[in-house]
Enzyme design. Structure first.
Site, PDB file in Angstrom:
ATOM      1  N   LYS A  60      -8.764  -9.812   1.433  1.00 34.60           N
ATOM      2  CA  LYS A  60      -8.203 -10.494   2.957  1.00 34.60           C
ATOM      3  C   LYS A  60      -9.243 -10.144   4.026  1.00 34.60           C
ATOM      4  O   LYS A  60      -8.984  -8.777   4.858  1.00 34.60           O
ATOM      5  CB  LYS A  60      -6.732  -9.432   3.411  1.00 34.60           C
ATOM      6  CG  LYS A  60      -5.241 -10.592   3.678  1.00 34.60           C
ATOM      7  CD  LYS A  60      -5.367 -10.958   5.395  1.00 34.60           C
ATOM      8  CE  LYS A  60      -5.554  -9.456   6.540  1.00 34.60           C
ATOM      9  NZ  LYS A  60      -6.083 -10.223   7.307  1.00 34.60           N
ATOM     10  N   PRO A  61      -9.676 -11.579   4.058  1.00 39.16           N
ATOM     11  CA  PRO A  61     -10.164 -10.732   5.736  1.00 39.16           C
ATOM     12  C   PRO A  61      -9.567 -11.266   6.969  1.00 39.16           C
ATOM     13  O   PRO A  61      -8.208 -11.263   6.961  1.00 39.16           O
ATOM     14  CB  PRO A  61     -11.508 -12.839   5.981  1.00 39.16           C
ATOM     15  CG  PRO A  61     -10.673 -13.418   5.086  1.00 39.16           C
ATOM     16  CD  PRO A  61      -9.588 -12.788   4.137  1.00 39.16           C
ATOM     17  N   GLY A  80     -11.415  -1.164   9.771  1.00 39.95           N
ATOM     18  CA  GLY A  80     -10.674  -1.672  10.401  1.00 39.95           C
ATOM     19  C   GLY A  80     -10.434  -0.803  11.074  1.00 39.95           C
ATOM     20  O   GLY A  80     -11.385   0.511  11.415  1.00 39.95           O
ATOM     21  N   SER A  81      -9.900  -0.966  12.108  1.00 46.69           N
ATOM     22  CA  SER A  81      -9.387   0.491  13.366  1.00 46.69           C
ATOM     23  C   SER A  81      -8.607   1.665  12.613  1.00 46.69           C
ATOM     24  O   SER A  81      -8.397   1.236  11.095  1.00 46.69           O
ATOM     25  CB  SER A  81      -8.705  -0.275  14.062  1.00 46.69           C
ATOM     26  OG  SER A  81      -6.852  -0.651  13.638  1.00 46.69           O
ATOM     27  N   GLU A  86     -12.565   2.918   5.573  1.00 45.36           N
ATOM     28  CA  GLU A  86     -13.446   3.409   6.802  1.00 45.36           C
ATOM     29  C   GLU A  86     -13.590   2.608   7.982  1.00 45.36           C
ATOM     30  O   GLU A  86     -12.923   1.417   8.586  1.00 45.36           O
ATOM     31  CB  GLU A  86     -14.692   1.958   6.115  1.00 45.36           C
ATOM     32  CG  GLU A  86     -15.327   2.305   4.826  1.00 45.36           C
ATOM     33  CD  GLU A  86     -16.417   3.831   4.842  1.00 45.36           C
ATOM     34  OE1 GLU A  86     -16.984   4.024   5.721  1.00 45.36           O
ATOM     35  OE2 GLU A  86     -15.922   3.572   3.033  1.00 45.36           O
ATOM     36  N   LEU A  87     -13.096   3.703   9.016  1.00 46.28           N
ATOM     37  CA  LEU A  87     -12.424   3.399  10.352  1.00 46.28           C
ATOM     38  C   LEU A  87     -13.728   3.434  11.626  1.00 46.28           C
ATOM     39  O   LEU A  87     -14.795   3.498  11.189  1.00 46.28           O
ATOM     40  CB  LEU A  87     -11.353   4.601  10.186  1.00 46.28           C
ATOM     41  CG  LEU A  87     -10.010   4.047   9.007  1.00 46.28           C
ATOM     42  CD1 LEU A  87      -9.298   5.360   9.615  1.00 46.28           C
ATOM     43  CD2 LEU A  87      -9.439   2.992   9.030  1.00 46.28           C
ATOM     44  N   CYS A 146     -19.572  -0.488  13.546  1.00 39.63           N
ATOM     45  CA  CYS A 146     -18.676   0.498  14.308  1.00 39.63           C
ATOM     46  C   CYS A 146     -19.520   1.886  13.425  1.00 39.63           C
ATOM     47  O   CYS A 146     -19.386   2.962  14.557  1.00 39.63           O
ATOM     48  CB  CYS A 146     -17.828   1.084  12.507  1.00 39.63           C
ATOM     49  SG  CYS A 146     -18.880   0.633  11.237  1.00 39.63           S
ATOM     50  N   GLU A 148     -12.982   4.607  20.966  1.00 40.40           N
ATOM     51  CA  GLU A 148     -13.937   3.652  20.869  1.00 40.40           C
ATOM     52  C   GLU A 148     -14.607   2.781  21.778  1.00 40.40           C
ATOM     53  O   GLU A 148     -13.269   1.799  21.476  1.00 40.40           O
ATOM     54  CB  GLU A 148     -13.690   3.300  19.351  1.00 40.40           C
ATOM     55  CG  GLU A 148     -15.126   2.125  18.733  1.00 40.40           C
ATOM     56  CD  GLU A 148     -14.443   1.382  17.315  1.00 40.40           C
ATOM     57  OE1 GLU A 148     -12.831   1.480  16.904  1.00 40.40           O
ATOM     58  OE2 GLU A 148     -15.202   1.486  16.316  1.00 40.40           O
TER      59      GLU A 148
HETATM   60  P1  NAD Z   1      -7.741  -3.884  12.825  1.00 44.38           P
HETATM   61  O1  NAD Z   1      -7.522  -2.555  12.353  1.00 44.38           O
HETATM   62  O2  NAD Z   1      -7.523  -4.324  13.829  1.00 44.38           O
HETATM   63  O3  NAD Z   1      -8.434  -5.173  11.641  1.00 44.38           O
HETATM   64  C1  NAD Z   1      -7.872  -5.208  10.466  1.00 44.38           C
HETATM   65  C2  NAD Z   1      -8.239  -5.911   9.089  1.00 44.38           C
HETATM   66  O4  NAD Z   1      -6.629  -5.515   8.867  1.00 44.38           O
HETATM   67  C3  NAD Z   1      -7.511  -7.209   9.887  1.00 44.38           C
HETATM   68  O5  NAD Z   1      -8.155  -7.738   8.173  1.00 44.38           O
HETATM   69  C4  NAD Z   1      -6.494  -7.353   9.669  1.00 44.38           C
HETATM   70  O6  NAD Z   1      -5.277  -8.668   9.660  1.00 44.38           O
HETATM   71  C5  NAD Z   1      -5.832  -6.502   9.079  1.00 44.38           C
HETATM   72  N1  NAD Z   1      -4.350  -5.479   9.190  1.00 44.38           N
HETATM   73  C6  NAD Z   1      -3.749  -5.880  10.140  1.00 44.38           C
HETATM   74  N2  NAD Z   1      -2.305  -4.912   9.897  1.00 44.38           N
HETATM   75  C7  NAD Z   1      -2.848  -4.597   9.182  1.00 44.38           C
HETATM   76  C8  NAD Z   1      -1.327  -4.077   7.951  1.00 44.38           C
HETATM   77  N3  NAD Z   1      -0.119  -3.460   8.883  1.00 44.38           N
HETATM   78  N4  NAD Z   1      -1.374  -3.255   6.928  1.00 44.38           N
HETATM   79  C9  NAD Z   1      -2.730  -4.050   6.478  1.00 44.38           C
HETATM   80  N5  NAD Z   1      -3.108  -4.882   6.881  1.00 44.38           N
HETATM   81  C10 NAD Z   1      -3.401  -5.277   8.507  1.00 44.38           C
HETATM   82  O7  NAD Z   1      -9.397  -3.298  13.244  1.00 44.38           O
HETATM   83  P2  NAD Z   1     -10.306  -4.420  12.998  1.00 44.38           P
HETATM   84  O8  NAD Z   1     -10.492  -5.138  14.963  1.00 44.38           O
HETATM   85  O9  NAD Z   1     -10.388  -6.885  12.900  1.00 44.38           O
HETATM   86  O10 NAD Z   1     -11.786  -4.261  13.692  1.00 44.38           O
HETATM   87  C11 NAD Z   1     -12.614  -3.345  14.265  1.00 44.38           C
HETATM   88  C12 NAD Z   1     -12.339  -1.854  14.075  1.00 44.38           C
HETATM   89  O11 NAD Z   1     -13.039  -1.787  12.568  1.00 44.38           O
HETATM   90  C13 NAD Z   1     -13.173  -0.782  14.248  1.00 44.38           C
HETATM   91  O12 NAD Z   1     -12.294   0.526  15.044  1.00 44.38           O
HETATM   92  C14 NAD Z   1     -14.516  -0.079  13.697  1.00 44.38           C
HETATM   93  O13 NAD Z   1     -14.850   0.353  14.257  1.00 44.38           O
HETATM   94  C15 NAD Z   1     -14.099  -0.243  12.613  1.00 44.38           C
HETATM   95  N6  NAD Z   1     -15.030  -0.802  11.427  1.00 44.38           N
HETATM   96  C16 NAD Z   1     -15.108   0.087  10.871  1.00 44.38           C
HETATM   97  C17 NAD Z   1     -15.701   0.346   9.938  1.00 44.38           C
HETATM   98  C18 NAD Z   1     -16.671   1.429   8.761  1.00 44.38           C
HETATM   99  O14 NAD Z   1     -17.304   1.030   7.665  1.00 44.38           O
HETATM  100  N7  NAD Z   1     -15.876   2.042   8.890  1.00 44.38           N
HETATM  101  C19 NAD Z   1     -16.640  -1.099   9.508  1.00 44.38           C
HETATM  102  C20 NAD Z   1     -16.539  -2.575  10.592  1.00 44.38           C
HETATM  103  C21 NAD Z   1     -15.586  -1.996  11.990  1.00 44.38           C
END
Ligand code: NAD
Length: 519
Positions: A180-181, A230-231, A252-253, A286, A384
């Site tokens: 799920k991108p 993600g976040s 991985e956050l 990240c 962040e």
């Molecule tokens: P985000 O958390 O907003 O979204 C990430 C994904 O989660 C998206 O595909 C989104 O559709 C999905 N999502 C949203 N709500 C959800 C839910 N309730 N249940 C399941 N999935 C859900 O993050 P973002 O804004 O897309 O990415 C940026 C963040 O990612 C930054 O905090 C960055 O540091 C982090 N990040 C971490 C790494 C790592 O390896 N640690 C790598 C890349 C990015």
């Protein structure tokens, strides 16, 4: 193409929705709509999971060698089609050609090669010796069986590396995968899916479920392992849902990565690395350098060099290799966060040495920005930012730098610069981060042999190395007893004082000797 209107996304942010069931994808560097995706419903996801479950045993039965053959074709396909992939990545992220080539194409092609080669060793049956007197002489095996169907949820900053990248070890272990991108950058995954099909990945082994947070949440209800990048905010929700379903997960956050520059550092190198690794991918990494602590004797020289370098960066829309240094801000709300952090810092006494402003017309950009006179009352030092900013703080000692570096809820990555690598390594060991580079930044991520994962609220588990693939398996222990051990074991019924006393003596011999007092 559907007409657009604003609707709230499941995570509370706002996305541009084409209709109730589609989402428009824009080019952040131009604002142009470059695609529309469907929102996969919970019912559709259940069907996809059934397809994945049906396909998985055949994929597992292919064995490591059979899967490696498919991976070899995928690796070549990535390289043969890199221009189409880069064009798609740039169209939905507005990043530079170089950020797409070096951090996405290179990682993905390398990952196919690495996991095809290493999976057989990392997941080979383990023969185990035991110290248990009850089991001595038995054959003990630990095997690593695929979990079944793995769900991968990705962010928008690296639509290939941080989404599809995690699917590769999951598939290498013999699992089916549903990816799920991010709804902000889903197009790259669709091109990749087309490529995987052309390379002979069996139907149902790799599927893409486009959609927003609702689709992501539904995915967790249908899989046997959820890998989330993600976040931290969304990561917590994913962990709660995974716990409700009693499935394992990897997170991985976010991060707030500190760089420490010690007084004996090579200032030119440190300044080059600070300016590059805070601004590559427009700071949307990240493991970006998000804050710098510099010892007082070299502070002025360091700040001057960084500012001079950042001032020369060319920002805009990529038209090919070498055309720009810095791209756009991918996610629309992110530009507001970056701006808020800069404004908050300035309101509290920080100085902007270069940059400092957002540009929202004809695309989303934030000027590469250097901030000084910053401290930990400011959001730019504690939260962040995830944009092209670099706050630099003067410190009186390395101890102060370590204390400030650790003054964070995050613990993803850090870096230390010093002319004395032994001293710097000692500092690295005091930093609360999953990875620390000495006289370097970020490149550890490209070494797939070493685990990468966050401490504190930056994550749970790791990617890369043996643990980066074993997490996609469930261990099964097999104990084999040969008939030659006889009809019955001594500890069995009927109990007798003689054998019990003999066992008591044996336990005393095994565990009862040694000192009573600590010395
Ligand atoms: P985000 O958390 O907003 O979204 C990430 C994904 O989660 C998206 O595909 C989104 O559709 C999905 N999502 C949203 N709500 C959800 C839910 N309730 N249940 C399941 N999935 C859900 O993050 P973002 O804004 O897309 O990415 C940026 C963040 O990612 C930054 O905090 C960055 O540091 C982090 N990040 C971490 C790494 C790592 O390896 N640690 C790598 C890349 C990015």
């Amino acid at each position: 193409m559907s007409s657009t209107h604003e609707a709230p996304a499941a995570d509370g942010s706002s996305s541009t929705y084409g209709s109730a069931s589609t989402i428009n994808v824009d080019n952040p560097a131009t604002g142009e709509i470059v695609g529309t995706i469907d929102i996969t419903t919970a019912d559709q996801l259940a069907e996809m999971a059934a397809r994945g479950r049906a396909a998985q045993p055949g994929w597992e039965a292919l064995g490591f060698a059979g899967r490696a053959e498919v991976f070899a074709r995928c690796q070549k396909w990535i390289m043969d089609n890199k221009e189409e992939l880069i064009e798609t990545i740039i169209s939905e992220t507005g990043k530079t050609y170089e950020d797409a080539l070096l951090a996405e194409i290179s990682y993905t092609a390398g990952a196919f090669k690495y996991w095809a080669k290493e999976a057989p060793e990392f997941l080979a049956d383990e023969r185990v010796k035991t110290s248990s007197p009850l089991v001595k002489g038995r054959k003990l095996i630990v095997r690593h069986a695929p979990v079944g169907v793995v769900g991968v949820i990705g962010p928008w900053n690296f639509p290939m590396t941080n989404s599809f990248g995690d699917c590769i070890p999951a598939m290498a272990a013999g699992n089916s995968v549903i990816l799920k991108p991010s709804e902000i950058t889903p197009l790259t995954s669709l091109v990749v899916a087309k490529g995987m099909k052309a390379c002979g990945i069996p139907e149902g082994v790799f599927q893409v479920a486009t959609g927003d947070g609702t689709t992501g949440a539904a995915l967790i209800d249908n899989v046997d392992f959820i890998m989330f990048t993600g976040s931290t905010r969304t990561g917590r929700k994913v962990a709660v849902k995974a716990a409700e379903n009693l499935i394992p997960y990897g997170l991985e956050l976010g991060g707030k990565d500190p760089m420490i520059v010690m007084a004996d550092a090579d200032v030119e190198r440190a300044a080059n690395f600070a300016s590059y690794f805070s601004m590559n991918n427009a700071g949307q990494v990240c493991i970006s350098v998000e804050r710098v602590y510099v010892e007082a004797p070299i502070y002025d020289e360091f700040v001057q060099k960084v500012t001079d370098k950042v001032k020369t960066l060319r920002q805009g829309q990529s038209t090919g290799p070498g055309s720009i240094d810095l791209g756009a801000v991918i996610f629309q709300p992110q530009i507001d966060i970056v701006e808020a952090h800069v404004n908050d810092a300035v309101a509290k006494g920080a100085k902007v040495l270069t940059g400092g402003h957002a540009k929202r017309e004809g695309g989303r950009f934030f000027e590469p920005t250097v901030l000084v006179d910053v401290d930990h009352t400011m959001d730019c030092m504690t939260e962040e930012t995830f944009g092209p900013t670099l706050p630099i703080m003067k410190v009186d000692s390395v101890d102060e730098a370590i204390r400030l570096a650790n003054d964070s809820v995050y613990g993803l990555q850090a870096s230390v610069f010093s002319g004395n690598t032994e001293k710097a390594e000692a500092v690295a060991r005091q930093l609360q981060a999953g990875a620390v580079c000495v006289n370097d930044c970020q490149v550890n991520y490209t070494a797939l042999e070493i685990p990468m994962g966050g401490w504190k609220t930056s994550g749970v588990g790791v990617r890369h190395g043996a643990p980066g693939i074993r997490k996609y398996t469930k261990s099964q222990t097999i104990l084999v007893t040969k008939f030659s051990f006889g009809k019955q074991d001594m500890y069995m019924h009927p109990y007798s004082a003689k054998t019990t006393n003999m066992f008591a003596k044996l336990l005393g011999f095994l565990y009862g000797r040694g000192r009573n007092k600590s010395q």
